[in-house]
Scaffold this motif. Structure first.
Motif, PDB file in Angstrom:
ATOM      1  N   UNK A 339       0.840  -1.206   0.000  1.00  0.00           N
ATOM      2  CA  UNK A 339       0.000   0.000   0.000  1.00  0.00           C
ATOM      3  C   UNK A 339       0.869   1.248   0.000  1.00  0.00           C
ATOM      4  N   UNK A 340       1.942   1.250   0.786  1.00  0.00           N
ATOM      5  CA  UNK A 340       2.850   2.400   0.790  1.00  0.00           C
ATOM      6  C   UNK A 340       3.469   2.593  -0.591  1.00  0.00           C
ATOM      7  N   UNK A 341       3.863   1.496  -1.231  1.00  0.00           N
ATOM      8  CA  UNK A 341       4.454   1.600  -2.570  1.00  0.00           C
ATOM      9  C   UNK A 341       3.446   2.149  -3.568  1.00  0.00           C
ATOM     10  N   UNK A 342       2.181   1.717  -3.459  1.00  0.00           N
ATOM     11  CA  UNK A 342       1.149   2.217  -4.371  1.00  0.00           C
ATOM     12  C   UNK A 342       0.915   3.706  -4.162  1.00  0.00           C
ATOM     13  N   UNK A 343       0.942   4.164  -2.908  1.00  0.00           N
ATOM     14  CA  UNK A 343       0.789   5.592  -2.641  1.00  0.00           C
ATOM     15  C   UNK A 343       1.979   6.377  -3.171  1.00  0.00           C
ATOM     16  N   UNK A 344       3.176   5.832  -3.032  1.00  0.00           N
ATOM     17  CA  UNK A 344       4.360   6.538  -3.553  1.00  0.00           C
ATOM     18  C   UNK A 344       4.280   6.680  -5.074  1.00  0.00           C
ATOM     19  N   UNK A 345       3.702   5.701  -5.758  1.00  0.00           N
ATOM     20  CA  UNK A 345       3.549   5.802  -7.204  1.00  0.00           C
ATOM     21  C   UNK A 345       2.646   6.962  -7.594  1.00  0.00           C
ATOM     22  N   UNK A 346       1.799   7.425  -6.664  1.00  0.00           N
ATOM     23  CA  UNK A 346       0.855   8.515  -6.971  1.00  0.00           C
ATOM     24  C   UNK A 346       1.400   9.888  -6.582  1.00  0.00           C
ATOM     25  N   UNK A 347       2.608   9.956  -6.029  1.00  0.00           N
ATOM     26  CA  UNK A 347       3.170  11.245  -5.615  1.00  0.00           C
ATOM     27  C   UNK A 347       3.548  12.078  -6.848  1.00  0.00           C
ATOM     28  N   UNK A 348       3.127  13.321  -6.828  1.00  0.00           N
ATOM     29  CA  UNK A 348       3.503  14.223  -7.918  1.00  0.00           C
ATOM     30  C   UNK A 348       4.901  14.809  -7.722  1.00  0.00           C
ATOM     31  N   UNK A 349       5.371  14.837  -6.469  1.00  0.00           N
ATOM     32  CA  UNK A 349       6.705  15.379  -6.169  1.00  0.00           C
ATOM     33  C   UNK A 349       7.390  14.452  -5.166  1.00  0.00           C
ATOM     34  N   UNK A 350       7.921  13.309  -5.631  1.00  0.00           N
ATOM     35  CA  UNK A 350       8.487  12.314  -4.716  1.00  0.00           C
ATOM     36  C   UNK A 350       9.608  12.828  -3.837  1.00  0.00           C
ATOM     37  N   UNK A 351      10.502  13.665  -4.356  1.00  0.00           N
ATOM     38  CA  UNK A 351      11.602  14.285  -3.601  1.00  0.00           C
ATOM     39  C   UNK A 351      12.642  13.304  -3.098  1.00  0.00           C
ATOM     40  N   UNK A 352      12.638  12.078  -3.524  1.00  0.00           N
ATOM     41  CA  UNK A 352      13.688  11.154  -3.123  1.00  0.00           C
ATOM     42  C   UNK A 352      13.781   9.994  -4.123  1.00  0.00           C
TER      43      UNK A 352
END
Length: 352
Positions: A339-352
């Protein structure tokens, strides 16, 4: 419950002069000891939870302290009477931090307007359970799994820079301070796109564009979408749909639509991993007054919120509402790395 201690400080084994950090540490210690799975009892665990609901919230604790100092035969002045009216009343069948205890020791939510508070399950402070366990580097690296806040804010697009950007940054900082610090397994994601993420020609995920939720918190199987508004007044009213302040009506962001769109995306992503997941949804609008006080604006509810809409609140009350929504899940100690990985895929500005 056969009886209820009148001194909530003694339930946690601390004195009235304990600071917030000491209260939190004492609660976690006593909750671990009192949990039925660790040899405690449901009654004792309920006492600890009830004490934490009051002493862990600055407003509720202040009201409780006033109640302790108030003369036993009643208020001596109009000011004392006003304080007594707002203060929680403790004892058998009384309200603790928004939850009413019954003689049997069970809890049922008290209501504010049409909204009901949700009692914490107690799971948020149990030992974290990682799915999959940490022996696997997939689907998310160990550093990212342990990272509490993910994603940042662009200078344009959703926020457009200036005051809106500063407000979003402030909200993220306050969520870290007042929510993440209290819920060890909670994670915060900023600027989360509501459309599927794409892939470049090499098959790598690229930051999605379009509509986005300002802030998304996840704890176990619960998502809470958070947004913020500025209110140029010390008081406001909410009719169930719009906020009214300083002679103006302010439309609220559609957090219900945002949370449902996000759930659809995330549950589909989870199915691709072979995990069938049903996510619980929550929402909260945080209001900022010109003085940036944590206690204002004061919001008067004059109508019934429609659907799942929650009353927008000043920061102190808003963050308490968010904590309660996240901690209500029986899976609040679960950290689902898919779930965390799926949310990270939706970040518009990952920053890392």
């Amino acid at each position: 419950m056969s009886s209820q201690p009148t001194d909530l400080y003694s339930v946690l084994g601390i004195g009235p002069d304990a600071d917030a950090q000491a209260v939190r540490a004492a609660y976690r210690k006593q909750a671990r000891r009192a949990h039925p799975d660790a040899g405690g009892t449901a009654e004792r665990f309920h006492e600890v939870q009830s004490a934490w609901e009051v002493l862990g919230d600055s407003e509720a604790r202040a009201a409780y302290d006033r109640e302790l100092r108030r003369p036993a035969r009643g208020a001596d002045s109009a000011e004392d009477a006003d304080q007594a009216e707002d203060a929680p009343h403790y004892g058998r069948g009384s309200s603790f931090g928004g939850f009413r205890t019954t003689a049997a020791g069970s809890t049922s939510p008290t209501r504010s307007g049409s909204e009901s508070a949700r009692t914490p399950s107690g799971a948020a402070h149990l030992a974290p359970v990682y799915i999959p366990d940490l022996s696997s580097p997939e689907p998310l690296s160990l550093p990212l799994t342990s990272q509490r806040t993910h994603g940042g804010f662009g200078s344009g697009g959703l926020f457009g820079g200036g005051r809106a950007l500063r407000r979003a940054q402030q909200t993220a900082e306050l969520l870290e301070k007042h929510v993440l610090s209290d819920l060890p397994t909670a994670r915060l994601f900023n600027t989360v796109a509501l459309q599927p993420s794409g892939r470049d020609r090499w098959g790598q995920a690229r930051p999605p564009k379009g509509r986005a939720a300002e802030h998304v918190l996840v704890c176990g199987d619960t998502l809470v979408v958070v947004s913020s508004l500025e209110v140029h007044a010390a008081t406001a009213s909410f009719d169930g749909r719009s906020l009214h302040a300083a002679g103006r009506s302010l439309a609220l962001p559609d957090l219900t639509g945002q949370s449902r769109a996000l759930r659809t995306l995330l549950e589909a992503a989870m199915r691709e991993t072979g995990r069938e997941t049903s996510l619980n949804l929550g929402q909260q609008v945080v209001l900022y007054a010109p003085d940036r006080s944590m206690q204002s604006p004061v919001v008067e509810a004059r109508g019934t919120p429609s659907g799942s809409v929650r009353t927008p609140l000043a920061p102190a009350r808003a963050f308490r509402s968010i904590r309660e929504q996240l901690a209500a899940s029986a899976q609040a100690n679960v950290i689902d790395r898919h779930l965390l990985a799926a949310l990270r895929d939706q970040l518009q500005h990952p920053q890392d």
